[in-house]
Motif scaffolding. Structure first.
Motif, PDB file in Angstrom:
ATOM      1  N   GLU A  85       0.833  -1.206   0.000  1.00  0.00           N
ATOM      2  CA  GLU A  85       0.000   0.000   0.000  1.00  0.00           C
ATOM      3  C   GLU A  85       0.869   1.258   0.000  1.00  0.00           C
ATOM      4  OE1 GLU A  85      -3.411   2.178   2.746  1.00  0.00           O
ATOM      5  OE2 GLU A  85      -2.850   0.114   3.188  1.00  0.00           O
ATOM      6  N   ARG A  86       1.959   1.238   0.789  1.00  0.00           N
ATOM      7  CA  ARG A  86       2.882   2.382   0.830  1.00  0.00           C
ATOM      8  C   ARG A  86       3.514   2.621  -0.539  1.00  0.00           C
ATOM      9  NH1 ARG A  86       7.863   3.381   0.604  1.00  0.00           N
ATOM     10  NH2 ARG A  86       8.486   1.211   0.636  1.00  0.00           N
ATOM     11  N   ARG A  87       3.946   1.541  -1.202  1.00  0.00           N
ATOM     12  CA  ARG A  87       4.544   1.683  -2.537  1.00  0.00           C
ATOM     13  C   ARG A  87       3.532   2.240  -3.536  1.00  0.00           C
ATOM     14  NH1 ARG A  87       6.851  -3.299  -1.178  1.00  0.00           N
ATOM     15  NH2 ARG A  87       5.319  -4.399  -2.446  1.00  0.00           N
ATOM     16  N   GLU A  88       2.288   1.784  -3.441  1.00  0.00           N
ATOM     17  CA  GLU A  88       1.243   2.270  -4.338  1.00  0.00           C
ATOM     18  C   GLU A  88       0.969   3.758  -4.107  1.00  0.00           C
ATOM     19  OE1 GLU A  88      -1.276   2.612  -7.321  1.00  0.00           O
ATOM     20  OE2 GLU A  88      -0.075   0.833  -6.944  1.00  0.00           O
ATOM     21  N   LEU A  89       0.948   4.177  -2.845  1.00  0.00           N
ATOM     22  CA  LEU A  89       0.734   5.598  -2.535  1.00  0.00           C
ATOM     23  C   LEU A  89       1.895   6.455  -3.037  1.00  0.00           C
ATOM     24  CD1 LEU A  89      -0.865   5.465   1.017  1.00  0.00           C
ATOM     25  CD2 LEU A  89      -1.931   6.271  -1.094  1.00  0.00           C
ATOM     26  N   GLU A  90       3.123   5.924  -2.971  1.00  0.00           N
ATOM     27  CA  GLU A  90       4.273   6.675  -3.478  1.00  0.00           C
ATOM     28  C   GLU A  90       4.206   6.825  -4.993  1.00  0.00           C
ATOM     29  OE1 GLU A  90       8.009   5.211  -2.031  1.00  0.00           O
ATOM     30  OE2 GLU A  90       7.584   5.916  -0.002  1.00  0.00           O
ATOM     31  N   LYS A  91       3.642   5.846  -5.690  1.00  0.00           N
ATOM     32  CA  LYS A  91       3.438   5.973  -7.134  1.00  0.00           C
ATOM     33  C   LYS A  91       2.325   6.969  -7.427  1.00  0.00           C
ATOM     34  CE  LYS A  91       4.757   1.356  -8.679  1.00  0.00           C
ATOM     35  NZ  LYS A  91       4.236   0.116  -9.256  1.00  0.00           N
ATOM     36  N   ARG A  92       1.258   6.882  -6.656  1.00  0.00           N
ATOM     37  CA  ARG A  92       0.105   7.754  -6.873  1.00  0.00           C
ATOM     38  C   ARG A  92       0.412   9.199  -6.482  1.00  0.00           C
ATOM     39  NH1 ARG A  92      -5.800   6.776  -4.137  1.00  0.00           N
ATOM     40  NH2 ARG A  92      -6.822   8.602  -5.023  1.00  0.00           N
ATOM     41  N   PHE A  93       1.200   9.375  -5.410  1.00  0.00           N
ATOM     42  CA  PHE A  93       1.577  10.703  -4.920  1.00  0.00           C
ATOM     43  C   PHE A  93       3.107  10.787  -4.829  1.00  0.00           C
ATOM     44  CE2 PHE A  93      -2.592   9.794  -2.929  1.00  0.00           C
ATOM     45  CZ  PHE A  93      -3.330  10.829  -3.474  1.00  0.00           C
ATOM     46  N   PRO A  94       3.793  10.834  -5.987  1.00  0.00           N
ATOM     47  CA  PRO A  94       5.264  10.860  -5.956  1.00  0.00           C
ATOM     48  C   PRO A  94       5.787  12.156  -5.346  1.00  0.00           C
ATOM     49  CG  PRO A  94       4.456  11.292  -8.161  1.00  0.00           C
ATOM     50  CD  PRO A  94       3.260  10.917  -7.333  1.00  0.00           C
ATOM     51  N   GLY A  95       6.984  12.098  -4.829  1.00  0.00           N
ATOM     52  CA  GLY A  95       7.593  13.270  -4.207  1.00  0.00           C
ATOM     53  C   GLY A  95       7.812  14.408  -5.185  1.00  0.00           C
ATOM     54  N   CYS A  96       7.868  15.613  -4.650  1.00  0.00           N
ATOM     55  CA  CYS A  96       8.134  16.821  -5.453  1.00  0.00           C
ATOM     56  C   CYS A  96       9.625  16.969  -5.718  1.00  0.00           C
ATOM     57  CB  CYS A  96       7.728  18.082  -4.680  1.00  0.00           C
ATOM     58  SG  CYS A  96       6.002  18.222  -4.295  1.00  0.00           S
ATOM     59  N   ASN A  97       9.925  17.772  -6.695  1.00  0.00           N
ATOM     60  CA  ASN A  97      11.276  18.301  -6.858  1.00  0.00           C
ATOM     61  C   ASN A  97      11.344  19.534  -5.966  1.00  0.00           C
ATOM     62  OD1 ASN A  97      12.059  16.495  -9.015  1.00  0.00           O
ATOM     63  ND2 ASN A  97      10.701  17.673 -10.312  1.00  0.00           N
ATOM     64  N   SER A  98      12.519  19.859  -5.494  1.00  0.00           N
ATOM     65  CA  SER A  98      12.646  21.077  -4.679  1.00  0.00           C
ATOM     66  C   SER A  98      14.021  21.681  -4.875  1.00  0.00           C
ATOM     67  CB  SER A  98      12.411  20.761  -3.200  1.00  0.00           C
ATOM     68  OG  SER A  98      13.400  19.890  -2.708  1.00  0.00           O
ATOM     69  N   ARG A  99      14.062  22.965  -4.603  1.00  0.00           N
ATOM     70  CA  ARG A  99      15.358  23.655  -4.628  1.00  0.00           C
ATOM     71  C   ARG A  99      15.295  24.782  -3.620  1.00  0.00           C
ATOM     72  NH1 ARG A  99      13.525  25.520 -10.108  1.00  0.00           N
ATOM     73  NH2 ARG A  99      12.830  27.660  -9.801  1.00  0.00           N
ATOM     74  N   TRP A 100      16.461  25.190  -3.199  1.00  0.00           N
ATOM     75  CA  TRP A 100      16.562  26.282  -2.234  1.00  0.00           C
ATOM     76  C   TRP A 100      17.859  27.022  -2.491  1.00  0.00           C
ATOM     77  CZ3 TRP A 100      19.920  28.191   1.325  1.00  0.00           C
ATOM     78  CH2 TRP A 100      19.417  29.140   2.220  1.00  0.00           C
ATOM     79  N   ASN A 101      17.793  28.341  -2.407  1.00  0.00           N
ATOM     80  CA  ASN A 101      19.024  29.125  -2.386  1.00  0.00           C
ATOM     81  C   ASN A 101      18.781  30.330  -1.485  1.00  0.00           C
ATOM     82  OD1 ASN A 101      18.192  31.498  -3.989  1.00  0.00           O
ATOM     83  ND2 ASN A 101      18.229  30.098  -5.745  1.00  0.00           N
ATOM     84  N   LYS A 102      19.851  30.893  -1.024  1.00  0.00           N
ATOM     85  CA  LYS A 102      19.760  31.973  -0.036  1.00  0.00           C
ATOM     86  C   LYS A 102      19.002  33.183  -0.578  1.00  0.00           C
ATOM     87  CE  LYS A 102      22.668  34.202   3.385  1.00  0.00           C
ATOM     88  NZ  LYS A 102      24.031  34.330   3.894  1.00  0.00           N
ATOM     89  N   LYS A 103      19.192  33.498  -1.838  1.00  0.00           N
ATOM     90  CA  LYS A 103      18.571  34.688  -2.419  1.00  0.00           C
ATOM     91  C   LYS A 103      17.060  34.521  -2.618  1.00  0.00           C
ATOM     92  CE  LYS A 103      18.754  37.695  -6.460  1.00  0.00           C
ATOM     93  NZ  LYS A 103      19.298  37.856  -7.800  1.00  0.00           N
ATOM     94  N   GLU A 104      16.634  33.380  -3.176  1.00  0.00           N
ATOM     95  CA  GLU A 104      15.224  33.185  -3.533  1.00  0.00           C
ATOM     96  C   GLU A 104      14.429  32.353  -2.533  1.00  0.00           C
ATOM     97  OE1 GLU A 104      15.112  31.635  -7.485  1.00  0.00           O
ATOM     98  OE2 GLU A 104      16.407  33.213  -8.260  1.00  0.00           O
ATOM     99  N   GLY A 105      15.098  31.638  -1.664  1.00  0.00           N
ATOM    100  CA  GLY A 105      14.399  30.779  -0.713  1.00  0.00           C
ATOM    101  C   GLY A 105      14.054  29.432  -1.325  1.00  0.00           C
ATOM    102  N   GLY A 106      12.985  28.840  -0.832  1.00  0.00           N
ATOM    103  CA  GLY A 106      12.600  27.501  -1.262  1.00  0.00           C
ATOM    104  C   GLY A 106      11.574  27.506  -2.375  1.00  0.00           C
TER     105      GLY A 106
END
Length: 125
Positions: free
Chosen positions: A34-55
């Protein structure tokens, strides 16, 4: 004399404890699937952060290392029974799922959102 243990009777038959362990293992396997299926259905986001622009969190066709034919919308995903969340990419068909919440100040139709750590901290309290 036959070998006996917590899991086998003298006649070699399986004990109640053996059956209980097997039931627990089956439950664990089902929860993991069930956990694997939820990770496929709701995959993680991409993210980035830098001091000037934030997250910034965003979705693409390969967010969270998962390839798919849709981009999705960044949301906070709350696992059932949990007060913590993770960023996920949500398909438009799942936007009304009660386990996903919009990021503060993010346009509901945006595929990327600036993140404000202070506003996110306030949401936890």
């Amino acid at each position: 004399m036959r070998y006996t243990s917590r899991y086998y009777n003298e006649d070699g038959s399986k004990t109640k404890e053996w059956h209980e362990v097997q039931a627990l293992l089956s439950q664990k396997e089902a929860l993991e699937a069930e956990r694997r299926e939820l990770e496929k259905r709701f995959p993680g986001c991409n993210s980035r952060w830098n001091k000037k622009e934030g997250g910034y969190v965003f979705c693409s066709e390969k967010s969270g290392g998962v390839h798919r034919d849709w981009v999705g919308f960044p949301r906070r995903y709350f696992a059932p029974g949990s007060s913590s969340w993770r960023c996920c990419c949500v398909h438009e068909r799942d936007l009304d799922n009660p386990h996903v919440k919009l990021y503060p100040d993010c346009d509901p139709s945006a595929t990327g959102c600036k993140t404000d750590p202070e506003k996110l901290r306030k949401l936890k309290s």
